[in-house]
Motif scaffolding. Structure first.
Motif, PDB file in Angstrom:
ATOM      1  N   GLU A 189       4.114 -10.701  -8.108  1.00 43.71           N
ATOM      2  CA  GLU A 189       5.011  -9.613  -7.790  1.00 43.71           C
ATOM      3  C   GLU A 189       4.238  -8.100  -8.445  1.00 43.71           C
ATOM      4  N   PHE A 190       3.469  -8.521  -9.393  1.00 44.71           N
ATOM      5  CA  PHE A 190       2.779  -7.432 -10.261  1.00 44.71           C
ATOM      6  C   PHE A 190       1.545  -6.823  -9.242  1.00 44.71           C
ATOM      7  N   GLU A 191       0.939  -8.096  -8.629  1.00 45.76           N
ATOM      8  CA  GLU A 191      -0.532  -7.862  -7.952  1.00 45.76           C
ATOM      9  C   GLU A 191      -0.137  -7.216  -6.565  1.00 45.76           C
ATOM     10  N   ASP A 192       0.828  -7.763  -6.014  1.00 50.42           N
ATOM     11  CA  ASP A 192       1.122  -7.172  -4.759  1.00 50.42           C
ATOM     12  C   ASP A 192       1.954  -5.714  -4.791  1.00 50.42           C
ATOM     13  N   LEU A 193       2.610  -5.659  -5.937  1.00 52.13           N
ATOM     14  CA  LEU A 193       3.239  -4.180  -6.076  1.00 52.13           C
ATOM     15  C   LEU A 193       2.167  -3.118  -6.290  1.00 52.13           C
ATOM     16  N   ARG A 194       1.272  -3.696  -7.258  1.00 52.70           N
ATOM     17  CA  ARG A 194      -0.319  -2.754  -7.424  1.00 52.70           C
ATOM     18  C   ARG A 194      -0.958  -2.307  -6.081  1.00 52.70           C
ATOM     19  N   ALA A 195      -1.096  -3.453  -5.215  1.00 48.16           N
ATOM     20  CA  ALA A 195      -1.642  -3.303  -3.836  1.00 48.16           C
ATOM     21  C   ALA A 195      -0.914  -2.432  -2.967  1.00 48.16           C
ATOM     22  N   LYS A 215      -2.062   5.811  -0.045  1.00 44.81           N
ATOM     23  CA  LYS A 215      -3.222   6.357   0.742  1.00 44.81           C
ATOM     24  C   LYS A 215      -2.699   6.719   2.144  1.00 44.81           C
ATOM     25  N   ALA A 216      -1.684   5.963   2.812  1.00 48.11           N
ATOM     26  CA  ALA A 216      -1.012   5.960   3.941  1.00 48.11           C
ATOM     27  C   ALA A 216      -0.257   7.307   4.065  1.00 48.11           C
ATOM     28  N   ILE A 217       0.659   7.616   3.198  1.00 49.70           N
ATOM     29  CA  ILE A 217       1.222   8.790   2.989  1.00 49.70           C
ATOM     30  C   ILE A 217       0.390  10.043   3.095  1.00 49.70           C
ATOM     31  N   ASN A 235       9.125  13.685   8.025  1.00 47.90           N
ATOM     32  CA  ASN A 235       9.336  12.519   8.726  1.00 47.90           C
ATOM     33  C   ASN A 235       8.124  11.837   8.918  1.00 47.90           C
ATOM     34  N   ALA A 236       7.027  12.678   8.811  1.00 52.43           N
ATOM     35  CA  ALA A 236       5.651  11.852   9.055  1.00 52.43           C
ATOM     36  C   ALA A 236       5.291  10.937   7.700  1.00 52.43           C
ATOM     37  N   PHE A 237       5.753  11.491   6.570  1.00 53.35           N
ATOM     38  CA  PHE A 237       5.577  10.861   5.308  1.00 53.35           C
ATOM     39  C   PHE A 237       6.344   9.756   5.390  1.00 53.35           C
ATOM     40  N   VAL A 241       8.069   2.804  -7.293  1.00 51.49           N
ATOM     41  CA  VAL A 241       6.637   3.356  -6.641  1.00 51.49           C
ATOM     42  C   VAL A 241       6.899   3.938  -5.410  1.00 51.49           C
ATOM     43  N   ILE A 242       7.794   3.653  -4.615  1.00 49.22           N
ATOM     44  CA  ILE A 242       7.868   4.159  -3.334  1.00 49.22           C
ATOM     45  C   ILE A 242       8.138   5.673  -3.332  1.00 49.22           C
ATOM     46  N   HIS A 243       9.197   6.117  -4.210  1.00 49.20           N
ATOM     47  CA  HIS A 243       9.393   7.424  -4.316  1.00 49.20           C
ATOM     48  C   HIS A 243       8.449   8.185  -5.186  1.00 49.20           C
ATOM     49  N   ASP A 244       7.656   7.469  -6.206  1.00 47.15           N
ATOM     50  CA  ASP A 244       6.488   8.232  -6.733  1.00 47.15           C
ATOM     51  C   ASP A 244       5.373   8.748  -5.891  1.00 47.15           C
ATOM     52  N   ASN A 245       5.225   7.798  -4.997  1.00 49.61           N
ATOM     53  CA  ASN A 245       4.211   8.275  -3.780  1.00 49.61           C
ATOM     54  C   ASN A 245       4.654   9.054  -3.088  1.00 49.61           C
ATOM     55  N   LEU A 246       5.815   9.238  -2.664  1.00 53.84           N
ATOM     56  CA  LEU A 246       6.425  10.375  -1.819  1.00 53.84           C
ATOM     57  C   LEU A 246       6.317  11.496  -2.439  1.00 53.84           C
ATOM     58  N   HIS A 247       7.107  11.536  -3.749  1.00 55.09           N
ATOM     59  CA  HIS A 247       6.745  12.923  -4.673  1.00 55.09           C
ATOM     60  C   HIS A 247       5.359  13.556  -4.427  1.00 55.09           C
ATOM     61  N   LEU A 248       4.308  12.557  -4.655  1.00 52.66           N
ATOM     62  CA  LEU A 248       3.087  13.118  -4.928  1.00 52.66           C
ATOM     63  C   LEU A 248       2.622  13.718  -3.588  1.00 52.66           C
TER      64      LEU A 248
END
Length: 313
Positions: A240-246, A253-255, A270-272, A297-304
């Motif tokens: 789980e750790f390795e996949d969550l990091r990936a 990057k995608a966002i 909407n695009a994000f 993790v998802i929300h930290d990426n979106l916040h950034l």
């Protein structure tokens, strides 16, 4: 039916529900809590999210966002007691200092299974259009009917159990104490307990046994859960750790790549969101549990992404 008959029917129904309850009064609830060793500080009889469980006139509140609304006040007590027992189990486990524990093992498939037979499964899908969609028909779906009340068309498909199993997974959820590696990599608060999940492919040699389970696909028997855990989850924390990091890196990057200064505020949001959803595909550590490791993790990426685009959350 006369007014008296209505009253008699509902009175009978209320009595039937009362008879099904183990704990019928507040006084019984307090006795059960004392007998089970449940701390009085863990519950309140008014709405209070600072408590693991709180109760008002018609609702039991638990955890950060959980709540159950009841039809009759006497239903409150069994529900509240069960939530307190679950909290007590979690509390006592945390006191052991163990780094993690698996809390559930389930069969998961993106397919909506409506019937299960020995070698076949009946699936159902919905589309918000009245006329049959050619894309659905081309993919083997049969147009069943249009539900005018709900406003959607219903499709069905019969597939082999083997083909469904190949695209399904065994989903493990677990609670883990956040360690320094988690804190450094994901920004989680060290020492806190968070829920995570990981999905493994269904072992081919266990597919027939899984299909034969009495309550498949709703739940898996205790014996098979143990077998699956021993077989698959030996390295679940590392997996789980390795996949969550990936996923964190790919999702970020995608966002960020989805930023377009020409878009309106809503279109950019909407695009994000779409970019984030696309990045989730194929990652076995992805889940949608409020407050879980992946959720953060998802929300930290979106916040950034929002911050860099100058958008308000």
């Amino acid at each position: 039916m006369s007014k008296e008959e209505h009253q008699a029917y509902y009175a009978k129904r209320e009595q039937e529900l009362l008879d099904m309850c183990k704990i019928k009064t507040k006084e019984q609830f307090l006795d059960e809590c004392r007998n089970a060793g449940i701390d009085e500080a863990w519950y309140a009889f008014t709405f209070d999210r600072s408590k693991p469980v709180s109760i008002d006139d018609d609702t039991v509140y638990y955890g950060r966002i959980g709540k159950t609304i009841v039809s009759y006040p006497f239903q409150l007590w069994d529900i509240a007691f069960s939530k307190l027992l679950a909290y007590k189990e979690e509390y006592e486990w945390e006191a052991t200092g163990a780094p993690y524990r698996i809390t559930s093992v389930n069969f998961e498939s993106n397919a909506n299974i409506t019937a299960s037979f020995t070698n076949t499964m009946v699936l159902r899908e919905y589309r918000f259009s009245e006329e049959p969609e050619q894309e659905m028909l081309d993919n083997g779906w049969i147009y069943d009917h249009y539900d005018r009340y709900m406003g959607y068309s219903v499709y069905r498909k019969v597939v082999s159990a083997g083909s469904l199993m190949r695209n399904a997974s065994i989903a493990f959820t677990f609670t883990k104490r956040t360690d320094k590696r988690d804190a450094d990599t994901f920004g989680f608060a060290e020492g806190t307990y968070l829920q995570g999940s990981y999905h493994y492919p269904v072992p081919q040699d266990l597919r027939a046994q899984l299909r034969s389970e009495r309550d498949f696909p709703i739940r898996i028997s205790k014996e098979l859960r143990r077998t699956l855990t021993e077989r698959l989850a030996k390295s679940i924390i590392e997996d789980e750790f390795e996949d969550l990091r990936a996923f964190k890196e790919a999702g970020r990057k995608a966002i960020l790549d989805a930023y377009d200064p020409k878009l309106s505020e809503q279109d950019q949001k909407n695009a994000f969101a779409k970019a984030s959803n696309r990045a989730e595909a194929g990652h076995p550590a992805v889940d949608n549990y409020e407050g879980s490791r992946c959720f953060i993790v998802i929300h930290d990426n979106l916040h950034l992404a929002y911050d860099r685009a100058g958008l308000k959350w």
